[in-house]
Write an enzyme that holds these catalytic residues in place. Structure first.
Site, PDB file in Angstrom:
ATOM      1  N   SER A 199       6.361   3.147   8.846  1.00  0.00           N
ATOM      2  CA  SER A 199       5.640   3.418  10.079  1.00  0.00           C
ATOM      3  C   SER A 199       4.773   4.675   9.923  1.00  0.00           C
ATOM      4  O   SER A 199       5.241   5.721   9.496  1.00  0.00           O
ATOM      5  CB  SER A 199       6.659   3.617  11.202  1.00  0.00           C
ATOM      6  OG  SER A 199       5.969   3.904  12.382  1.00  0.00           O
ATOM      7  N   GLY A 200       3.530   4.541  10.252  1.00  0.00           N
ATOM      8  CA  GLY A 200       2.606   5.687  10.176  1.00  0.00           C
ATOM      9  C   GLY A 200       1.925   5.822   8.828  1.00  0.00           C
ATOM     10  O   GLY A 200       1.178   6.771   8.590  1.00  0.00           O
ATOM     11  N   THR A 220      -2.090  -0.415   9.904  1.00  0.00           N
ATOM     12  CA  THR A 220      -3.000  -0.943  10.916  1.00  0.00           C
ATOM     13  C   THR A 220      -4.420  -0.465  10.647  1.00  0.00           C
ATOM     14  O   THR A 220      -5.380  -1.233  10.750  1.00  0.00           O
ATOM     15  CB  THR A 220      -2.523  -0.513  12.306  1.00  0.00           C
ATOM     16  OG1 THR A 220      -1.175  -0.958  12.454  1.00  0.00           O
ATOM     17  CG2 THR A 220      -3.369  -1.110  13.400  1.00  0.00           C
ATOM     18  N   ASN A 274       4.674   7.803  14.523  1.00  0.00           N
ATOM     19  CA  ASN A 274       3.256   7.444  14.567  1.00  0.00           C
ATOM     20  C   ASN A 274       2.790   7.395  16.018  1.00  0.00           C
ATOM     21  O   ASN A 274       3.426   6.758  16.845  1.00  0.00           O
ATOM     22  CB  ASN A 274       3.100   6.067  13.891  1.00  0.00           C
ATOM     23  CG  ASN A 274       1.646   5.599  13.851  1.00  0.00           C
ATOM     24  OD1 ASN A 274       0.750   6.271  14.368  1.00  0.00           O
ATOM     25  ND2 ASN A 274       1.438   4.440  13.249  1.00  0.00           N
ATOM     26  N   SER A 304       1.899   3.526  16.907  1.00  0.00           N
ATOM     27  CA  SER A 304       2.743   2.662  16.083  1.00  0.00           C
ATOM     28  C   SER A 304       2.713   1.224  16.605  1.00  0.00           C
ATOM     29  O   SER A 304       2.828   0.984  17.805  1.00  0.00           O
ATOM     30  CB  SER A 304       4.169   3.201  16.113  1.00  0.00           C
ATOM     31  OG  SER A 304       4.965   2.410  15.292  1.00  0.00           O
ATOM     32  N   SER A 305       2.500   0.295  15.673  1.00  0.00           N
ATOM     33  CA  SER A 305       2.495  -1.118  16.077  1.00  0.00           C
ATOM     34  C   SER A 305       3.937  -1.519  16.326  1.00  0.00           C
ATOM     35  O   SER A 305       4.776  -1.409  15.440  1.00  0.00           O
ATOM     36  CB  SER A 305       1.921  -1.981  14.962  1.00  0.00           C
ATOM     37  OG  SER A 305       0.792  -1.380  14.419  1.00  0.00           O
ATOM     38  N   GLY A 347       6.593  -1.476   9.192  1.00  0.00           N
ATOM     39  CA  GLY A 347       7.161  -0.980   7.938  1.00  0.00           C
ATOM     40  C   GLY A 347       8.648  -0.708   8.087  1.00  0.00           C
ATOM     41  O   GLY A 347       9.200  -0.691   9.187  1.00  0.00           O
ATOM     42  N   GLU A 374      11.945   0.958   8.611  1.00  0.00           N
ATOM     43  CA  GLU A 374      12.203   2.047   9.553  1.00  0.00           C
ATOM     44  C   GLU A 374      13.621   2.575   9.435  1.00  0.00           C
ATOM     45  O   GLU A 374      14.580   1.802   9.404  1.00  0.00           O
ATOM     46  CB  GLU A 374      11.996   1.560  11.001  1.00  0.00           C
ATOM     47  CG  GLU A 374      10.579   1.635  11.447  1.00  0.00           C
ATOM     48  CD  GLU A 374      10.373   1.263  12.910  1.00  0.00           C
ATOM     49  OE1 GLU A 374       9.226   1.309  13.353  1.00  0.00           O
ATOM     50  OE2 GLU A 374      11.357   0.945  13.598  1.00  0.00           O
TER      51      GLU A 374
HETATM   52  N1  LIG Z   1      -7.413   5.668   6.024  1.00  0.00           N
HETATM   53  C1  LIG Z   1      -7.114   6.552   6.966  1.00  0.00           C
HETATM   54  N2  LIG Z   1      -7.959   7.557   7.212  1.00  0.00           N
HETATM   55  C2  LIG Z   1      -7.686   8.448   8.170  1.00  0.00           C
HETATM   56  N3  LIG Z   1      -6.583   8.442   8.916  1.00  0.00           N
HETATM   57  C3  LIG Z   1      -5.682   7.461   8.722  1.00  0.00           C
HETATM   58  C4  LIG Z   1      -5.907   6.467   7.743  1.00  0.00           C
HETATM   59  N4  LIG Z   1      -4.871   5.647   7.769  1.00  0.00           N
HETATM   60  C5  LIG Z   1      -4.032   6.111   8.728  1.00  0.00           C
HETATM   61  N5  LIG Z   1      -4.528   7.196   9.304  1.00  0.00           N
HETATM   62  C6  LIG Z   1      -3.917   7.995  10.381  1.00  0.00           C
HETATM   63  O1  LIG Z   1      -2.547   7.675  10.440  1.00  0.00           O
HETATM   64  C7  LIG Z   1      -2.221   7.140  11.704  1.00  0.00           C
HETATM   65  C8  LIG Z   1      -1.198   6.045  11.550  1.00  0.00           C
HETATM   66  O2  LIG Z   1      -1.769   4.943  10.920  1.00  0.00           O
HETATM   67  P1  LIG Z   1      -1.381   3.452  11.320  1.00  0.00           P
HETATM   68  O3  LIG Z   1      -1.296   3.317  12.755  1.00  0.00           O
HETATM   69  O4  LIG Z   1      -2.321   2.595  10.581  1.00  0.00           O
HETATM   70  O5  LIG Z   1       0.043   3.349  10.686  1.00  0.00           O
HETATM   71  P2  LIG Z   1       0.908   2.044  10.539  1.00  0.00           P
HETATM   72  O6  LIG Z   1       1.225   1.970   9.100  1.00  0.00           O
HETATM   73  O7  LIG Z   1       0.216   0.922  11.131  1.00  0.00           O
HETATM   74  O8  LIG Z   1       2.189   2.448  11.332  1.00  0.00           O
HETATM   75  P3  LIG Z   1       3.142   1.515  12.198  1.00  0.00           P
HETATM   76  O9  LIG Z   1       4.002   0.788  11.255  1.00  0.00           O
HETATM   77  O10 LIG Z   1       3.844   2.503  12.993  1.00  0.00           O
HETATM   78  O11 LIG Z   1       2.273   0.656  12.996  1.00  0.00           O
HETATM   79  C9  LIG Z   1      -3.489   6.649  12.292  1.00  0.00           C
HETATM   80  O12 LIG Z   1      -3.451   6.704  13.691  1.00  0.00           O
HETATM   81  C10 LIG Z   1      -4.495   7.634  11.730  1.00  0.00           C
HETATM   82  O13 LIG Z   1      -4.486   8.836  12.488  1.00  0.00           O
HETATM   83 MG   LIG Z   2       0.534  -0.227  12.720  1.00  0.00          MG
END
Ligand SMILES: Nc1ncnc2c1ncn2[C@@H]1O[C@H](COP(=O)(O)OP(=O)(O)OP(=O)(O)O)[C@@H](O)[C@H]1O
Ligand SMILES: [Mg+2]
Length: 1047
Positions: A112-113, A117, A162, A165-166, A389, A391
């Site tokens: 997560s994070g 996404t 996050n 977070s999705s 992811g 957790e």
């Molecule tokens: N390529 C990137 N460039 C800049 N910031 C990023 C990038 N990828 C992620 N982030 C930052 O990290 C944060 C978390 O990313 P994201 O929401 O994609 O995580 P996730 O893997 O989908 O988590 P979850 O499993 O909780 O959904 C985003 O809101 C953003 O601030």
């Molecule tokens: Mg996500």
């Protein structure tokens, strides 16, 4: 498969920062892996490959690598030609799909994070921008892009890990037609974390949409929904105590979501229903229960409940009943059994969760409808899997169990696909290889999902078992069944050491990614996800169309017990696995760089020892990353990739790249590519154990072998480049010269052409003019007609022009006048006269009075002598003077005598006396009355004009003059014979003064003279060589004159 393509590019760029592809690391240790990752991350290079797998490290800051320019850069470019990027992977998947016309999916995993996404959004954007499209398809594209904000609003929440977070799993198919245009999309959603609707841990929030509505909703809307603009007012929003988060702008997001809802075709009515549901959930959260004396839940005139019944369009009383009583059907009777307060709260929360969860699914369905492509032509798809992811929280519950089970399944899939494809390739190519040892997590998958024996089965059994099954009895059943499983531990089963780390209500699974301890509390409820039937039935009556639709379709078979949540989840994962197994896989592994969501550079704290840990955790938290690298199986993947042969490449491609390294293969190899490769590597000195020749590919065991080849290639490339450059320069210079020459010739030709054309035109003109001239000439005599008009005009102009330059200059010039052409005869005559008149006029005007007088005199002279006397013509040009003798030249005594008579004129003469004609120089003075012959002081003779009867001169050139005097006057001495040099002047003056013009005679041959009264003689004239005057033998005076010159 594609993995090899990138390697050479990575090789050429490996000097930049770290190594772009881990496969090319010399060592495959974890330390080397992390060090390379760190090196690149510190330079904001967040992407690195392991073959075609993309490792991405969350930078927690905006990097300028996602603009359109970057997209253009990666479009259609070979994987290995540019630095690692998510666009390269997306592009490669896309082009492979187009080329092979098969289906693909991109699995994005990470905790997560970690950025899953974000990665999936970047890919979608890349396709939206780079795929060919039409106006029609643009709307499909917009819908796909805009599905994200809607689903994120309803399915994402701030967690401790996050801020966005999705809380659901998402698999999205992007459908492409054979042209590569994105023509449709479809989303599958997995297990929304509904418990969040009613409960949030400290520091976490509910789903974004609640806050967006409360913070951003328009006044009218809030009023309509009975909401207050204060998150603190709602129980469902306040448990985490962080309704407001700095990184989230709910107001702005509200606008985005409202717009996005429109784009995905959710009309106004449904939008109102949708927000009605969201609002009713909030109202429901505020519904409180009292208890009566028996401890039964009571509700009295609850305004919140009225809002819920209002918004959902259900009867308030029935709703109240549903929340406080359970309806038990005993045979044909229905019995109402009152709830305790806890029960009532449970029922309330269950309704809230069910409503929200169902609405979420409804939303996904509507989005799918809007993105659906109804055209039946064959399409290929690229699936994007962005699923929660792995957790691990402090307290892990049923949701984490499901999420982590999902990750086990995906790991299993990954292992199968990776190993399968690798193994298949070796088999297909007839290459021997030793399988790599790796941890196969199938054992854990089985532990969870095996029929009748797995944890899910046992949980279901407990849920369905009649009697008082509880979470703890479930734990006991687990202990019974899993007692000696190596990946399962509980407090009871654990050894002493482990037991200390476990509570009695916990069980621990040793996941492939690490240990997770789950607290069994709530497992049964959550798995049952029970909603009391009376509430469900009520919802089926709802006037809110969405609610009605959702609850009516919930369990079509009313008699059967619905499937438990875990079982549903298991089957959906099985389906997903099937979907994925039928496609080509691409992987993105997202890593979280630190737990504190901090970007890489924190220079402010760099020198503050107290904050040094922030610096460490804020950037590249090595321990955290090591852990992720481990459980994501990256090292294993790397080892698998390198196990047999680090590098493989089709013979054609290998030969094409490296053929300059061997004289036998450069510039062309004419034979079979495999033989060419053999010759080439023999030349390069490959040892037998360093490579294997497959059916279509060469396999190279160690990266260093390839390094050496690549280095040689780089050197050779430079040499080649220099040679090519020189050749090219020469070629270009030659080309340039040739071009210039051609250009010069062309210009010359053109110029000549232009000249020739001009010349031709000139000649044509000349011919025309000459012809016209000739015609004109020939018809010049005729009246003006077209043929001669121009000629005549020309003749006229020409004559006038010439005439202008050749006019006679004096009045006397009668010869100069240009003879005119016949057409101008008349005009010329007129002009001539005009001109002469003009000259005369000018001349006359220019004459002074003196000159006039003189000319008048001359005129008299002319009338007297012109044509009569030979010397006249010469005299014309000699001007007359007033007198030839001034008064001073006259002897004063003589003067004295004649002064009173007014002297008019005097001239010296030679007087011939009458006796012997002796010449005597004398002065002849003319006065008013007489002419005087004076010799010094003596007046020798006075001739009164009255007595002057005649004056004779000869017709020759001599100057002789004879005065014939009347001899009645005795004083007169006879005729006077004189010779005068200024004869004409003298005689003219005399004629005028004495008024004697009529007596002047010009005589030929001889003049008679009277010497004395009665005595005559004569003067004879003749011509001779010399002028002479003498007394001839006949007694006459002989005057010989020279002959007049003829003019
Ligand atoms: N390529 C990137 N460039 C800049 N910031 C990023 C990038 N990828 C992620 N982030 C930052 O990290 C944060 C978390 O990313 P994201 O929401 O994609 O995580 P996730 O893997 O989908 O988590 P979850 O499993 O909780 O959904 C985003 O809101 C953003 O601030
Ligand atoms: Mg996500």
């Amino acid at each position: 498969m594609q993995g090899q393509l990138d390697m050479e590019g990575a090789l050429t760029a490996r000097d930049r920062v770290g190594i772009q592809d881990f496969v090319l690391l010399d060592e495959t240790t974890e330390a080397a892996f992390l060090s390379n990752l760190n090196k690149r991350f510190s330079k904001d290079l967040i992407y690195t490959y392991i073959g075609t797998l993309l490792v991405s490290v969350n930078p927690y800051k905006e990097l300028d690598v996602y603009n359109n320019k970057q997209m253009d850069l990666y479009m259609g470019v070979n994987f290995f030609e540019l630095p690692p990027h998510i666009y390269a992977l997306a592009d490669n998947a896309y082009h492979t799909m187009l080329a092979e016309f098969n289906n693909h999916f991109i699995l994005i995993s990470g905790e997560s994070g970690a950025g899953k996404t974000e990665a999936s959004k970047k890919i979608l954007q890349y396709y939206a921008v780079s795929c060919p499209s039409t106006a029609l398809l643009n709307t499909v594209r917009d819908k796909m892009l805009m599905s994200n904000p809607v689903l994120e609003a309803f399915g994402n929440a701030k967690t401790l890990k996050n801020d966005n977070s999705s809380r659901f799993g998402k698999y999205m198919d992007i459908q492409f037609d054979s042209e590569g245009e994105a023509v449709g999309g479809h989303i599958l959603n997995y297990l929304l974390e509904k418990s969040r609707v009613v409960h949030q841990n400290h520091g976490e929030r509910n789903f974004h949409i609640f806050y967006q509505l409360v913070q951003g909703g328009e006044e009218d809307l809030l009023h309509q929904l009975g909401l207050e603009r204060d998150c603190q007012h709602y129980n469902y929003l306040t448990q985490g105590e962080c309704a407001i988060v700095a990184s989230i702008n709910d107001k702005d997001e509200w606008k985005t979501v409202k717009n996005a809802l429109q784009v995905v075709n959710i009309d106004e009515i449904n939008t109102n229903h949708l927000f009605g549901i969201v609002a009713s959930v909030l109202h429901l959260g505020n519904v409180q229960f009292d208890s009566d004396s028996k401890g039964h839940a009571l509700m009295n005139n609850n305004p919140e409940l009225r809002w819920v019944s209002n918004l959902l369009g259900v009867d308030a009383h029935t709703l109240q009943e549903g929340l406080t009583y359970r309806k038990i059907e005993a045979q044909k009777d229905q019995v109402l059994s009152p709830f305790t307060i806890d029960h009532a709260i449970y029922a309330r929360d269950a309704l809230a969760k069910a409503m929200y969860g169902q609405t979420f699914t409804w939303l996904v369905n509507r989005i799918n409808e809007s993105m659906e492509n109804k055209d039946s032509s064959r399409k290929t798809v690229i699936g994007l899997l962005d699923i929660y992811g792995f957790e691990v929280f402090y307290v892990n519950s049923f949701e984490q169990f499901c999420i982590n089970y999902c990750n086990e399944k995906l790991q299993q899939l990954f292992i199968q696909l990776t190993l399968k494809s690798e193994q298949e390739e070796y088999e297909a190519e007839d290459i021997e290889w030793e399988p790599v040892q790796f941890f196969n997590n199938k054992i854990i998958c089985d532990l969870v999902e095996e029929k009748h024996r797995g944890i899910i089965s046992i949980l279901d059994e407990e849920c369905l078992r009649p009697g008082d099954a509880t979470d703890l009895t479930f734990l006991e059943r687990l202990e019974d069944k899993m007692g000696n499983h190596p990946h399962f531990v509980t407090h009871k089963l654990a050894d002493k050491m482990t037991r200390k780390t476990l509570e009695r209500g916990d069980f621990r699974l040793l996941h492939y990614a690490g240990e997770v301890t789950y607290c069994v509390v709530g497992f049964l409820d959550k798995n049952n996800d029970l909603l009391y039937r009376n509430i469900k039935d009520l919802m089926c009556q709802s006037k809110n169309a969405i609610v009605r639709e959702c609850f009516s379709t919930m369990d079509p078979d009313n008699r059967r017990r619905p499937e438990t949540v875990a079982t549903q989840f298991k089957s959906s994962l099985l389906k997903l696995t099937e979907i994925l197994m039928a496609k080509e896989a691409w992987y993105i592994r997202c890593l979280k760089s630190n737990e504190s969501k901090q970007p890489g550079t924190m220079k402010l704290f760099e020198f503050d020892p107290c904050l040094a840990h922030i610096l460490l955790t804020g950037q590249f938290d090595e321990a955290l990353i090591r852990h992720q690298v481990k459980y994501l199986g990256l090292m294993e993947h790397l080892r698998v990739r390198r196990a047999g042969f680090a590098y493989r490449r089709k013979y054609e491609d290998f030969l094409k790249r490296y053929k300059p390294l061997c004289p036998a293969t450069w510039p062309h190899w004419r034979g079979v590519p495999a033989d060419g490769v053999e010759v080439l590597i023999q030349h390069l000195g490959y040892l037998p154990n360093e490579y294997k020749m497959g059916r279509t590919k060469i396999f190279i065991r160690h990266p260093r072998t390839l390094y050496a080849t690549e280095d040689a290639y780089e050197r050779c490339k430079h040499e080649l480049a220099t040679r090519l450059q020189a050749k090219y320069k020469g070629y270009k210079a030659k080309g340039e010269f040739r071009k210039q020459k051609e250009a010069a010739t062309k210009i010359e030709t053109c110029w000549r052409g232009v000249q020739a054309r001009k010349e031709r035109e000139k000649r044509a003109w000349a011919v025309k003019v000459i012809k016209q001239f000739i015609k004109g000439y020939m018809t010049r005599g005729q009246a003006k007609i077209t043929d001669n008009s121009e000629y005549l005009a020309f003749v006229r102009q020409n004559y006038l022009n010439r005439l202008k330059d050749n006019l006679p200059k004096t009045v006397l010039d009668k010869t100069t006048w240009l003879s005119p052409p016949s057409v101008l005869t008349e005009a010329s005559e007129i002009l001539r006269k005009l001109h002469y008149r003009l000259m005369v006029r000018k001349y006359v005007r220019g004459i002074s009075t003196q000159r006039k007088a003189q000319l008048q005199m001359k005129l008299i002279t002319s009338s007297l002598f012109k044509g009569k006397k030979d010397s006249y013509p010469q005299s014309v040009a000699q001007p007359f003077v007033d007198s030839r003798i001034s008064e001073q030249d006259i002897n004063p005594r003589a003067l004295q005598m004649i002064r009173n008579e007014h002297i008019k004129y005097g001239v010296p003469v030679v007087k011939y006396n009458r006796n012997g004609f002796k010449p005597r120089p004398r002065q002849l003075i003319l006065t008013q009355a007489a002419a005087y012959v004076i010799d010094e002081a003596k007046i020798k003779q006075r001739v009164l004009y009255a007595f002057l009867k005649g004056i004779s001169v000869s017709n020759l050139t001599d100057g002789m003059v004879v005065f014939h005097i009347t001899c009645e006057d005795p004083k007169q001495k006879g005729d006077l014979v004189m010779q005068c040099d200024h004869l004409f002047e003298f005689l003219t003056k005399l004629g005028v003064i004495a008024n004697k013009q009529n007596v002047i005679k010009v005589v030929q041959g001889s003049i008679k003279i009277e010497i004395q009264a009665g005595k005559e003689s004569a003067v004879d004239f003749g011509t001779g060589q010399e002028p002479m005057v003498y007394k001839a033998k006949n007694g006459h005076l002989m005057v010989v004159a020279t002959r007049a010159r003829t003019r």
